[in-house]
Design an enzyme around this catalytic site. Structure first.
Site, short mmCIF file in Angstrom:
data_model
loop_
_atom_site.label_atom_id
_atom_site.label_comp_id
_atom_site.label_asym_id
_atom_site.label_seq_id
_atom_site.Cartn_x
_atom_site.Cartn_y
_atom_site.Cartn_z
N HIS A 66 14.93 11.55 -18.47
CA HIS A 66 14.50 11.82 -19.85
C HIS A 66 15.71 12.30 -20.64
CE1 HIS A 66 10.38 11.30 -18.59
NE2 HIS A 66 10.71 11.99 -17.51
N SER B 128 13.00 7.70 -22.04
CA SER B 128 12.28 8.14 -20.85
C SER B 128 12.14 6.97 -19.90
CB SER B 128 10.88 8.65 -21.20
OG SER B 128 10.96 9.92 -21.78
N GLU C 207 5.92 13.10 -23.79
CA GLU C 207 6.88 14.16 -23.42
C GLU C 207 7.00 14.17 -21.90
OE1 GLU C 207 4.68 14.94 -25.90
OE2 GLU C 207 5.92 15.64 -27.58
N SER C 208 7.79 13.23 -21.37
CA SER C 208 8.17 13.14 -19.95
C SER C 208 7.20 12.34 -19.08
CB SER C 208 8.52 14.52 -19.39
OG SER C 208 9.56 15.10 -20.17
C1 LIG Z 1 12.32 11.09 -24.81
S1 LIG Z 1 11.70 12.62 -24.97
C2 LIG Z 1 12.56 13.21 -23.55
C3 LIG Z 1 12.51 14.65 -23.36
C4 LIG Z 1 13.14 15.11 -22.09
N1 LIG Z 1 12.50 16.18 -21.50
C5 LIG Z 1 14.62 15.31 -22.20
O1 LIG Z 1 15.29 15.05 -21.26
O2 LIG Z 1 15.11 15.74 -23.20
C6 LIG Z 1 12.51 13.47 -26.23
C7 LIG Z 1 13.43 12.70 -27.15
O3 LIG Z 1 12.69 11.69 -27.82
C8 LIG Z 1 12.69 11.93 -29.23
N2 LIG Z 1 11.38 11.51 -29.75
C9 LIG Z 1 11.18 10.59 -30.71
N3 LIG Z 1 9.87 10.40 -30.91
C10 LIG Z 1 9.21 11.22 -30.05
C11 LIG Z 1 7.84 11.48 -29.78
N4 LIG Z 1 6.87 10.87 -30.45
N5 LIG Z 1 7.52 12.39 -28.85
C12 LIG Z 1 8.51 13.01 -28.15
N6 LIG Z 1 9.82 12.80 -28.34
C13 LIG Z 1 10.18 11.91 -29.29
C14 LIG Z 1 13.02 13.41 -29.38
O4 LIG Z 1 13.63 13.68 -30.65
C15 LIG Z 1 14.00 13.57 -28.26
O5 LIG Z 1 15.28 13.07 -28.57
#
Ligand SMILES: C[S@@+](CC[C@H](N)C(=O)[O-])C[C@H]1O[C@@H](n2cnc3c(N)ncnc32)[C@H](O)[C@@H]1O
Length: 389
Positions: free
Chosen positions: A254, A241, A73-74
């Site tokens: 992100h 990301s 998460e980021s």
């Molecule tokens: C890449 S993270 C980026 C979050 C960031 N803060 C943003 O700009 O939204 C979130 C995205 O990745 C997806 N995703 C898929 N698998 C994930 C995981 N294991 N953990 C977090 N996000 C995941 C989420 O559904 C979402 O679309």
């Protein structure tokens, strides 16, 4: 059978909160601290800290100035005397703070400045305590950093509840003299909602997906900072990301591309003043990549040794097709200035063959969020209205 009955085959789309919490802590190196400061923190301790924040390290890159980590998460950035942790979803970023301070003190580093900021949450009702109201986050931060400054930390919220996301800031600084070599750094943070459908599709692992590297190139992200060393990741089934590092500067992007919650953030940090001389140029490139319906832009500098009144009064040229909705800024008693702008896509003229309504609704609950948070910090900061460039 009712479509909403409990045995309905229709499943509610899961909700992911894209809007990030971000903390930046600057430290002073004590006489017995290692020369590489926080970079001496071992990997298993970093993993422990990320577990406390409820995320984990996905990959990393390093240069002479910093270590950069892509997280589930980021992102995390570790410099010798600076720690930047940015997390989204329902992570507990602040849970890692007490242990971070303990680890830093054991190495001989003392905190000298803390900056915490975040935009409004898109789904505030899903956040755990203390992210349920900004006053609770401020209370926690003051417990850990407030004693650094004679008058405690300072907190303020920029932006109007009905003009897009609001920007929440907490600052504490010991205000002691800095080394003569200290140079202020400048940040540009862009948060976007209601991404264009075609733009968002670029961040899915669909039949067009080749690799994260190709996504970074094809979207135009690689061209935002061409010299940066890039670490990128496309999640399954979607989500993106990246970190890019260039000397002391960083870019981190992100993306949450799902239509019901679409959100993207682009941050440039740790650069010199050139970054913000013409923010409009970077902003136009960013808007072209993501085609957002709503945009918020924050310009900040960590120490003002320049004309504070004049700096940050304009976001520069507004990207074509967008209009400026709001502008506000705050000079902090802790040093530094934050300028905040909100932009929205212009509506097409009645009868126009083109329409900007290419977004799925995603911006569900900002009014709720703002209602509960806008006056939550207990202080009444003086906000300047700034030029509508
Ligand atoms: C890449 S993270 C980026 C979050 C960031 N803060 C943003 O700009 O939204 C979130 C995205 O990745 C997806 N995703 C898929 N698998 C994930 C995981 N294991 N953990 C977090 N996000 C995941 C989420 O559904 C979402 O679309």
């Amino acid at each position: 059978m009712s479509p909403l009955s409990s045995d309905s085959p229709i499943l509610a789309a899961p909700i992911f909160e894209g809007s990030e919490k971000r903390i930046e802590v600057d430290f002073r190196l004590g006489p017995n601290a290692p020369a590489n400061g926080l970079r001496a923190v071992p990997r298993d301790t970093l993993d422990e800290l990320m577990t406390l924040a409820r995320c984990c390290i996905v990959s990393s890159r390093s240069n002479a100035q910093m270590d950069a980590y892509v997280l589930s998460e980021s992102s995390l950035f570790v410099y010798p005397t600076k720690w930047i942790l940015k997390t989204c979803g329902t992570t507990r970023l602040l849970n890692s703070v007490p242990r971070l301070l303990e680890v830093a003190r054991a190495l001989g580093l003392e905190p000298r400045r803390c900056k915490y900021n975040r935009a409004s949450f898109l789904f505030p009702e899903n956040q755990p305590f203390p992210y349920t109201a900004f006053e609770h986050e401020v209370g926690f931060l003051d417990e850990h950093f407030g004693a650094m400054c004679a008058n405690g930390g300072t907190a303020f919220v920029l932006g109007e509840p009905y003009q897009g996301l609001q920007w929440h800031v907490y600052l504490a600084d010991d205000m002691r003299p800095l080394e003569p070599s200290f140079k202020p750094t400048y940040n540009l943070e862009v948060c976007m909602t209601e991404l264009g459908n075609e733009a968002a599709q670029q961040f899915f692992r669909n039949e067009r997906f080749v690799s994260a590297e190709q996504t970074t190139k094809d979207t135009g992200i690689a061209a935002l900072k061409p010299r940066a060393q890039i670490d990128d990741y496309v999640f399954e089934p979607c989500g993106y990301s990246m970190n890019g590092i260039d000397g002391t500067g960083l870019i981190t992007i992100h993306v949450t591309p799902e239509a019901h919650q679409s959100y993207a953030s682009v941050e440039f940090s740790g650069f010199g003043e050139d970054l913000v001389k013409n923010p409009g140029e970077l902003l136009s490139k960013v808007a072209k990549i993501f085609q957002p319906g709503k945009v918020s832009v924050t310009l900040s500098v960590d120490k003002v040794d320049l004309d504070a009144a004049a700096w940050g009064t304009s976001v520069g040229a507004i990207p074509a097709g967008y209009g400026l909705q709001g502008a506000a800024s705050q000079v902090s008693p802790c040093g530094g200035k934050v300028a905040y702008f909100t932009l929205a896509e212009k509506l097409a003229a009645p009868g126009s063959p083109t329409t900007p309504l290419h977004h799925a609704a995603s911006f569900l609950s900002v009014a709720t969020s703002s209602d509960s948070e806008a006056d939550g910090n207990g202080s009444e900061p003086e906000q300047e209205a700034v030029a509508m460039a």
